[in-house]
Design an enzyme around this catalytic site. Sequence first.
Site, PDB file in Angstrom:
ATOM      1  N   ARG A 114       5.651   4.515  16.412  1.00 43.76           N
ATOM      2  CA  ARG A 114       4.973   5.805  16.552  1.00 43.76           C
ATOM      3  C   ARG A 114       5.050   6.647  15.285  1.00 43.76           C
ATOM      4  O   ARG A 114       4.435   7.693  15.186  1.00 43.76           O
ATOM      5  CB  ARG A 114       5.564   6.575  17.733  1.00 43.76           C
ATOM      6  N   CYS A 115       5.805   6.177  14.302  1.00 41.47           N
ATOM      7  CA  CYS A 115       6.023   6.928  13.063  1.00 41.47           C
ATOM      8  C   CYS A 115       5.152   6.354  11.943  1.00 41.47           C
ATOM      9  O   CYS A 115       5.223   5.158  11.645  1.00 41.47           O
ATOM     10  CB  CYS A 115       7.505   6.829  12.685  1.00 41.47           C
ATOM     11  N   SER A 116       4.358   7.201  11.313  1.00 40.28           N
ATOM     12  CA  SER A 116       3.449   6.722  10.260  1.00 40.28           C
ATOM     13  C   SER A 116       4.218   6.155   9.062  1.00 40.28           C
ATOM     14  O   SER A 116       3.820   5.142   8.492  1.00 40.28           O
ATOM     15  CB  SER A 116       2.502   7.831   9.811  1.00 40.28           C
TER      16      SER A 116
END
Length: 117
Positions: free
Chosen positions: A12-14
Amino acid sequence: MTEKTIIWHNPRCSKSRETLALLESRGDALEIREYIDTPPGVDELKSVMAMLGFQSAHEWLRKTEPVYRELGLKAIEDEAVLLDAMSKNPKLIERPVVIHGGKAMIGRPPEQVLELF
């Protein structure tokens, strides 16, 4: 045999996705650990913290996470309490963490992890 590279990844983390893509583009043997689903224990956190070169868990905490404020971690100096909180609430761990060759690095910015190779 080439040494395996481990990434503590949060899809979920770019920054985590960018770091993973960078590592995959290198073609190295890669172990992807979604650490939110399989959080590290306190001993593992201690070991990786040493590989990161951090003196305190405060250097590794995500201070913008709501649970950081909820648990009042800013005022806590007891490393055991901080590491226990990180193990029980893995969102507190600054990410992504890349481990290779007995060293570790946070992928912020993602290109920084290339220094491990």
